[in-house]
Design an enzyme around this catalytic site. Structure first.
Site, PDB file in Angstrom:
ATOM      1  N   GLU A  91       0.801  -1.227   0.000  1.00 57.40           N
ATOM      2  CA  GLU A  91       0.000   0.000   0.000  1.00 57.40           C
ATOM      3  C   GLU A  91       0.828   1.268   0.000  1.00 57.40           C
ATOM      4  O   GLU A  91       0.427   2.279  -0.562  1.00 57.40           O
ATOM      5  CB  GLU A  91      -0.940   0.001   1.212  1.00 57.40           C
ATOM      6  N   ASP A 150      -2.344  -4.610   3.451  1.00 58.33           N
ATOM      7  CA  ASP A 150      -2.475  -4.799   4.900  1.00 58.33           C
ATOM      8  C   ASP A 150      -3.384  -5.977   5.261  1.00 58.33           C
ATOM      9  O   ASP A 150      -4.329  -6.292   4.522  1.00 58.33           O
ATOM     10  CB  ASP A 150      -3.012  -3.522   5.551  1.00 58.33           C
ATOM     11  N   ASP A 161      -6.085  -6.710   6.864  1.00 57.10           N
ATOM     12  CA  ASP A 161      -7.396  -6.410   7.415  1.00 57.10           C
ATOM     13  C   ASP A 161      -8.384  -6.257   6.269  1.00 57.10           C
ATOM     14  O   ASP A 161      -8.051  -6.488   5.111  1.00 57.10           O
ATOM     15  CB  ASP A 161      -7.355  -5.162   8.306  1.00 57.10           C
ATOM     16  N   GLU A 198      -9.768  -3.590   4.884  1.00 56.60           N
ATOM     17  CA  GLU A 198      -9.394  -2.573   3.902  1.00 56.60           C
ATOM     18  C   GLU A 198      -8.284  -3.089   2.998  1.00 56.60           C
ATOM     19  O   GLU A 198      -8.314  -2.889   1.778  1.00 56.60           O
ATOM     20  CB  GLU A 198      -8.942  -1.286   4.616  1.00 56.60           C
ATOM     21  N   TYR A 220       1.595  -5.038  13.173  1.00 61.55           N
ATOM     22  CA  TYR A 220       0.490  -4.270  12.582  1.00 61.55           C
ATOM     23  C   TYR A 220      -0.316  -3.568  13.662  1.00 61.55           C
ATOM     24  O   TYR A 220      -0.659  -4.150  14.693  1.00 61.55           O
ATOM     25  CB  TYR A 220      -0.413  -5.203  11.784  1.00 61.55           C
ATOM     26  N   ARG A 245      -3.350  -1.997  13.559  1.00 63.31           N
ATOM     27  CA  ARG A 245      -4.817  -1.977  13.581  1.00 63.31           C
ATOM     28  C   ARG A 245      -5.287  -3.355  14.018  1.00 63.31           C
ATOM     29  O   ARG A 245      -5.392  -4.278  13.229  1.00 63.31           O
ATOM     30  CB  ARG A 245      -5.384  -1.612  12.210  1.00 63.31           C
ATOM     31  N   HIS A 285      -4.065 -10.843  14.215  1.00 59.47           N
ATOM     32  CA  HIS A 285      -3.896 -12.007  15.083  1.00 59.47           C
ATOM     33  C   HIS A 285      -3.017 -11.740  16.295  1.00 59.47           C
ATOM     34  O   HIS A 285      -2.820 -12.620  17.104  1.00 59.47           O
ATOM     35  CB  HIS A 285      -3.295 -13.172  14.282  1.00 59.47           C
TER      36      HIS A 285
END
Length: 845
Positions: free
Chosen positions: A9, A82, A84, A86, A308, A310, A355
């Site tokens: 990203e 990423d 997730d 998104e 990560y 988020r 996770h």
């Protein structure tokens, strides 16, 4: 030539990963989403199973073209966005876009995910690819469609009923309700007086306090001593008793207690703790954490420093647990290491997506080792994450709690509380912050006391107290409340708060959220007419449905259908609500002029009290109370001779003629500070220092409104070496330090403030100016009614004056509309337009 193409990203992440994968791979960035819903009505079609119309995002088109070019020479595509919803959606959208252009053919496309950017994690991900998880994509599409349907249908209703340009989002409206309801609680709160009595004591050369807890053999409640008279009478009786008998320790109670460490950070707890301890906003926290995750240059290497960011999970990988335990044992000793690794369970409902909790990727990379090698914000946040992670795996702290009762053989008792840390455990490196100055008796120490001891009495104090309303939300407590109610998800908290501020629904004052008059009117309208959809339970239930979609337990179209039917019907019902009803609130008070009911109404400058009989009765007054007589300045108006008076407008106090509106003479209360730099646009005025309505300093032409030129940074009377614009602007950035920048948007040339002519010449050789404004992607449309295109004959100056521009003074801004700016001398349309657009909405001198 690389035969495998990896898409991430951000360019920072691409740079880091490229070093881990080697020459056979080429890593490029998509710069976020590559396509989005069509930014106008009809992008989501409820009549055809909620079909969604996507279009490429223009600002990212050049990045897509770079991916297309690289893909033509590649044998395989790896989608590494990423981990997730998104990120999953970005990978899917990119793949769909490439298929639409016929570029994939028989080339395989693999999806890989990793929760930390380390060489091992990236290589493991490449070794274990998977397909795109459509359940996650559908959950993201459903959320996007919901937000679109609410925004494009409810916002226009607000434009018609309250004020043009407003918005009402599905989640932000529930957050606004929280803040407004807290303000209502504060206003409705009735303060109650109460008193406490405490003796100042000393024993073994140590002072401490004993609070009166029992009187006449009964335990005192909060309001048992209601006033000063009662408190004084009790204090006098205690003093008389102590004059006859010594104060003795009656009982000493000791308890051992353990304090357990907090779990490692999730997104919400990181935002809360960064707000408490570092003063970071939620958006600032996420921005800095993103940098730490994507990779930071440390000497000769670039490394991702944290996992990560988020996530709402609190568990840690077994490998991470082992390395932390080894580190604790080696640096703090066996006593600080619990017998088994600590494993935490999340309290957040439907915790999903990532996770692991947020932790350092390498625990041996200590904050001390990185101090001076990271930018200040990066180091401070990393220090917080590192300490919380290590502390979460350390032994519990042990404390001795002590409660001492004292008396003199009478009917009253004093109590002194305190504690002593007997073993620090995790407190050796980290202690969790507290909200709203919560009292911690564990920080109070008592001298060694035994039954029969007679401490010295230094005095008896009576203290007056008043009950206080619940505190306004800080960023930390608002995020905590959003999480508790199930409103939004970890990745949305920062954007929720930022949207409320951008829409001017709330203001952050002394790090507390205050609803604005506009925010309270919008919030009340939504609660009165769309209560079900801004209800906390409904918002949380929608999040549960989205989570169920992401797990494959529900299909996204039926979820949208269940929402849209009742919501669309309610929109039709509320179309008949009058604007007066939407923006007015009845008061239990009659008009002093005509006797009709008074209303609280929303005006240009906020809420005020007005008669419901308007226009027959024009009675008005400020919301705070009766209208006060205007304060005289002490001199007359130079234009009409009537007395000058002080007034308060939207931007503060100013001086005005008492003959308004017949005479419109006004003047600022304070003279603007001059910079001595001539305005480059008109050549007549000079640039003076002013402040925007939010207190930010900027510099604008002293002849405003005749000339609307303005810049944000301090101007310097030095021509731009590239385009010869007469001034430069001083700027300071963490990345480049002190520099001079050309304020012309189409030039934007910048160089170090102390650079020599030779250094500047060298920078000019390879300098590439930013893309012209007309080639950049427009901002997302607000679905406002189309405006008529301006005539080609409109001058450049008038185009500039139509943009948001600063006023010359608080008075002028408050009393009359700004005049059209005079055509500047020797300035191009783009020059003046850029400056005018950058000017703030409102100012005060």
């Amino acid at each position: 030539m690389p035969r495998q193409l990896v898409i991430v990203e951000s360019p920072a992440k691409a740079k880091t990963i490229q070093k881990y994968l080697g020459e056979d791979f080429q890593v490029l960035a998509s710069y976020g989403h590559v396509r989005d819903l069509l930014p106008k009505e009809g992008a989501v079609d409820p009549e055809h199973d909620f079909a969604m119309r996507y279009v490429p995002i223009e600002r990212n088109e050049r990045h897509v073209e770079a991916i297309v070019k690289a893909l033509k020479g590649a044998d395989k595509l790896w989608l590494a966005t990423d981990p997730d919803r998104e990120g999953e959606a970005i990978s899917w959208h990119l793949l769909e876009l490439l298929k639409e252009r016929g570029l994939m053919g028989q080339k395989p496309a693999e999806r890989v995910v990793f929760h930390e950017i380390t060489k091992k994690a990236v290589q493991d991900a490449i070794a274990h690819p998977r397909t795109i998880a459509m359940d996650l994509v559908n959950a993201q599409q459903a959320r996007r469609a919901l937000d679109y349907l609410v925004g494009f249908n409810l916002s226009p209703l607000l434009w018609r009923k309250v004020r043009p340009g407003l918005s009402a989002g599905r989640v932000q409206s529930a957050a606004l309700r929280l803040i407004c309801e807290r303000e209502d609680e504060i206003e409705a709160f009735v303060t109650q007086e109460y008193w406490t009595i405490a003796a100042r004591l000393r024993h073994a050369d140590s002072e401490f306090a004993g609070r009166l807890t029992h009187w006449q053999g009964r335990k005192l409640d909060t309001f048992d001593i209601p006033n000063e008279e009662n408190a004084t009478a009790i204090r006098m009786e205690m003093a008389n008793d102590l004059a006859r008998h010594p104060l003795q320790v009656l009982e000493v109670e000791r308890k051992s207690r353990q304090r357990q460490p907090a779990a490692p950070f999730t997104t919400s707890t990181l935002q809360q703790e960064a707000s408490r301890k570092l003063g970071f906003s939620a958006s600032r926290t996420m921005r800095v954490a993103q940098q730490l995750y994507e990779g930071v240059a440390i000497g000769d290497e670039t490394a991702g420093l944290i996992t990560y960011m988020r996530t709402d999970a609190v568990n840690l990988a077994e490998e991470a647990l082992a390395s932390m335990r080894q580190f604790i044992d080696g640096h703090y000793g066996e006593a600080f290491l619990p017998a088994a690794p600590r494993r935490y369970k999340t309290k957040t409902k439907n915790a999903q997506e990532a996770h692991e909790a947020i932790r350092p990727t390498d625990i041996t990379r200590t904050p001390e080792a990185l101090q001076g090698r990271l930018e200040r914000d990066l180091w401070r946040l990393y220090d917080l994450i590192w300490k919380r992670s290590v502390a979460s795996q350390m032994a519990a702290a042990r404390l001795d709690l002590v409660a001492v009762d004292l008396g003199c053989g009478s009917h009253w008792t004093l109590r002194a509380n305190g504690s002593t840390v007997t073993f620090p455990g995790f407190l050796a490196i980290y202690q969790e912050g507290r909200d709203d100055n919560e009292e911690d008796e564990g920080n109070r120490l008592l001298p060694p006391l035994a039954v029969g001891d007679t401490p010295e009495i230094l005095g008896i104090d009576t203290d007056q107290h008043f009950t206080e309303p619940p505190p306004r939300y800080s960023e930390a407590t608002l995020v905590k409340s959003l999480e508790a109610h199930g409103i939004g998800r970890p990745s949305t908290y920062a954007s929720i708060i930022q949207t409320l501020q951008n829409r001017e629904y709330v203001a952050l004052e002394q790090r507390r959220f205050h609803p604005t008059d506009l925010g309270r009117v919008v919030g009340r309208f939504l609660v009165n007419h769309f209560e079900h959809y801004v209800n906390y339970g409904f918002t949380a239930a929608m999040e549960d449905d989205l989570d169920a979609i992401s797990r494959g337990e529900k299909t996204w179209q039926p979820v949208l259908k269940a929402f849209w039917g009742p919501f669309h019907a309610l929109l039709g019902e509320k179309a008949n609500v009058s604007r007066a009803e939407a923006t007015s609130e009845a008061l239990d008070e009659s008009c002093p002029q005509c006797g009709r009911p008074l209303l609280v109404r929303l005006g240009r400058h906020g809420r005020f009290v007005a008669c419901s009989g308007y226009p027959e009765c024009n009675y008005t007054r400020p919301l705070e109370g009766p209208r006060e007589e205007a304060e005289a300045v002490g001199r007359d108006c130079p234009e009409c001779g009537k007395p000058l008076i002080y007034k308060t407008g939207r931007y503060g106090r100013f001086i005005s003629c008492s003959g308004y509106p017949e005479c419109r003479y006004i003047e600022p209360l304070n003279k603007a500070k001059s910079t001595g730099v001539t305005c480059p646009a008109c050549g007549q005025g000079e640039l003076v220092e002013k402040r925007s309505r939010y207190g930010k300093v900027f510099y604008s032409c002293s002849t405003y409104p005749q000339c609307s030129y303005a810049v944000w940074g301090p101007p310097v009377a030095r021509p731009c070496p590239r385009c010869a614009w007469p001034i430069l602007v001083q700027k300071s950035t963490q990345r480049r330090g002190e520099e001079l920048v050309c304020p012309q948007g189409e030039c934007a040339f910048h160089f170090p403030e102390g650079a020599s002519d030779a250094e500047i010449a060298g920078l000019l050789v390879g300098y590439v100016p930013p893309e012209p404004k007309e080639k950049r992607a427009p901002r997302p449309a607000k679905s406002a009614p189309a405006k008529k295109a301006p005539s080609k004959k409109v001058s450049a100056a008038k185009k500039a004056s139509s943009a948001k521009k600063p006023a010359a003074s608080a008075g002028k801004a408050a009393s009359k509309p700004a005049k059209a700016a005079a055509k500047p001398k020797k300035s191009s349309p783009s020059t003046l337009g850029t400056a005018a657009k950058r000017a703030p909405k409102a100012i005060s001198s």
